[in-house]
Design a protein around this motif. Sequence first.
Motif, short mmCIF file in Angstrom:
data_model
loop_
_atom_site.label_atom_id
_atom_site.label_comp_id
_atom_site.label_asym_id
_atom_site.label_seq_id
_atom_site.Cartn_x
_atom_site.Cartn_y
_atom_site.Cartn_z
N LEU A 56 -7.13 20.51 -15.31
CA LEU A 56 -7.78 19.61 -16.27
C LEU A 56 -9.28 19.90 -16.26
O LEU A 56 -10.08 19.00 -16.11
CB LEU A 56 -7.56 18.14 -15.85
CG LEU A 56 -6.16 17.56 -16.00
CD1 LEU A 56 -6.10 16.17 -15.37
CD2 LEU A 56 -5.77 17.46 -17.47
N VAL A 57 -9.62 21.16 -16.38
CA VAL A 57 -11.00 21.58 -16.18
C VAL A 57 -11.99 20.70 -16.94
O VAL A 57 -13.05 20.36 -16.44
CB VAL A 57 -11.15 23.09 -16.50
CG1 VAL A 57 -10.66 23.42 -17.90
CG2 VAL A 57 -12.58 23.56 -16.35
N TYR A 85 13.09 11.93 -6.48
CA TYR A 85 11.82 11.95 -5.72
C TYR A 85 11.15 10.62 -5.99
O TYR A 85 11.09 10.15 -7.13
CB TYR A 85 10.95 13.14 -6.15
CG TYR A 85 11.46 14.43 -5.57
CD1 TYR A 85 10.92 14.96 -4.41
CD2 TYR A 85 12.54 15.10 -6.17
CE1 TYR A 85 11.43 16.13 -3.85
CE2 TYR A 85 13.05 16.26 -5.63
CZ TYR A 85 12.49 16.77 -4.46
OH TYR A 85 12.99 17.93 -3.91
N ILE A 86 10.67 9.99 -4.92
CA ILE A 86 10.26 8.59 -5.08
C ILE A 86 8.75 8.38 -5.24
O ILE A 86 8.31 7.35 -5.72
CB ILE A 86 10.75 7.72 -3.89
CG1 ILE A 86 10.36 8.39 -2.57
CG2 ILE A 86 12.24 7.45 -3.98
CD1 ILE A 86 10.67 7.54 -1.35
N ASP A 87 7.95 9.36 -4.86
CA ASP A 87 6.50 9.15 -4.92
C ASP A 87 5.83 10.38 -5.54
O ASP A 87 5.55 11.36 -4.84
CB ASP A 87 5.97 8.89 -3.50
CG ASP A 87 4.53 8.41 -3.50
OD1 ASP A 87 3.84 8.60 -4.52
OD2 ASP A 87 4.10 7.83 -2.48
N VAL A 88 5.61 10.33 -6.83
CA VAL A 88 5.08 11.50 -7.54
C VAL A 88 3.85 11.09 -8.35
O VAL A 88 3.84 10.03 -8.99
CB VAL A 88 6.15 12.10 -8.50
CG1 VAL A 88 5.61 13.35 -9.20
CG2 VAL A 88 7.43 12.43 -7.75
N SER A 89 2.81 11.91 -8.29
CA SER A 89 1.63 11.66 -9.11
C SER A 89 1.16 12.99 -9.70
O SER A 89 1.59 14.06 -9.27
CB SER A 89 0.52 11.01 -8.29
OG SER A 89 0.18 11.85 -7.21
N ALA A 90 0.26 12.89 -10.70
CA ALA A 90 -0.28 14.10 -11.34
C ALA A 90 -1.76 13.92 -11.55
O ALA A 90 -2.22 12.80 -11.80
CB ALA A 90 0.42 14.34 -12.68
N MET A 103 -6.22 13.05 -19.02
CA MET A 103 -4.76 12.91 -19.17
C MET A 103 -4.42 11.98 -20.32
O MET A 103 -3.46 12.19 -21.04
CB MET A 103 -4.15 12.42 -17.85
CG MET A 103 -4.07 13.50 -16.79
SD MET A 103 -3.17 13.01 -15.31
CE MET A 103 -4.45 12.18 -14.40
N GLU A 104 -5.26 10.94 -20.50
CA GLU A 104 -5.01 10.02 -21.62
C GLU A 104 -5.22 10.74 -22.95
O GLU A 104 -4.46 10.54 -23.89
CB GLU A 104 -5.90 8.79 -21.49
CG GLU A 104 -5.25 7.81 -20.52
CD GLU A 104 -6.10 6.63 -20.16
OE1 GLU A 104 -7.32 6.67 -20.39
OE2 GLU A 104 -5.52 5.66 -19.62
#
Length: 388
Positions: A56-57, A85-90, A103-104
């Motif tokens: 996300l430069v 998978y229970i705990d995922v973020s980006a 990201m928005e």
Amino acid sequence: MARGKDKGLKSTVALVPCSSYDPERVYQALKQGLSLIGGIEKYVCREEKVLLKMNLVREADAERAVTTHPVVVEMLARILAEEHYIDVSAGDSGGFGSSVRSMERLGMREELTKYGCRMAPFDEAVRTEYPQGIHAKEFMLARDVTEADALISVCKMKTHALEHITGAVKNQYGCVQGKHKAAGHTRYPSAESMARMIVDLNLLVRPRLYVMDGIVAMEGNGPTSGDPVPMNVLLLSTDPVALDSVFARLVYLDPEAVPTEVAGAQMGLGTWREDDIDLVTPDGPLSMLSAVKKYGKPDFRVNRKKGKAEGIMNTVTFLRFLKPAPRIDADKCRRCGVCVESCPVEGKALRFSKGRDHPPVYNYRKCIRCFCCQEMCPHKAIYVRGRR
Ligand code: SF4
Ligand code: SF4
């Protein structure tokens, strides 16, 4: 849990053709790619805290190919959700502005929420010592990185003014939090020293898996002001050097011309050597030659020149003056000042010395040729050229 390349074994790179960002096609292609390298569960446990580290430069629309395309990240989040998978973020730490806002702008909030994936802000820095580092012994990492158990590096296939290309290896520089990246440019001013530092960083954060969005790549004035060009592939590997070497060969660039490839191989991160890489596709194994014939783009616009004695070029002021330098296209410049703000040199190597009615002016004696200004200009107004 499998991690990286085992000594003595070849590195596997999966190449999956994919010619559009239609979510279903990307989803199927990612599933094929993951299965070709042994399945996601081979690399990441379901209970682990997983971070999808995108590129996300800076804030930009998806069509400009500046960032990892949101659909690639969203479909990975979908696969992880389906696999329980229970705990995922980006997230990522860009060079300028907020990663959540980026990201928005890419329209990711709703889709990620649907798959239970959080947006990681990368807004807090944690001093992280790395005494075993060969070139760099300390990093200011984003807390989201230090608290993750497993990183999946979801990078973008792009050109880069300093390192020729930015792909799997270079993507980890975004693990360094916000403004601390600028300090790295002054401490490691040449392409080679920067590459060695980034390889140390990779060895520290050790992504379990690298996924490259090469469906539409960026050629020319990358990593943010270039032009989108379809390459129609997704590449997956646990070896970022091998993955980037496939990218390099597809664009007719010698991996040995890429500082992150050379440093990556020298420092034990991976291999760029063709004989050490197994290239696999949904139709079976493929030789590098056949892959280049089938998927390569000989006219891809990338700097193919090998650097000459850059160490000397950087230490001797006179020689440094001969290096390619950033320039401003006055017709495109909107006097926003982002370039001036991005310059990491103390006292700034470019300023509005003729006033805000004119583009900023470079002081090439001060300029360390880090190209942060070119990278951050939101209006494609800065390009890099030789002195002549
Ligand atoms: S960032 Fe680009 S548009 Fe803005 S002042 Fe600098 S050169 Fe001009
Ligand atoms: S002027 Fe641009 S290339 Fe030169 S040091 Fe500043 S940011 Fe880096």
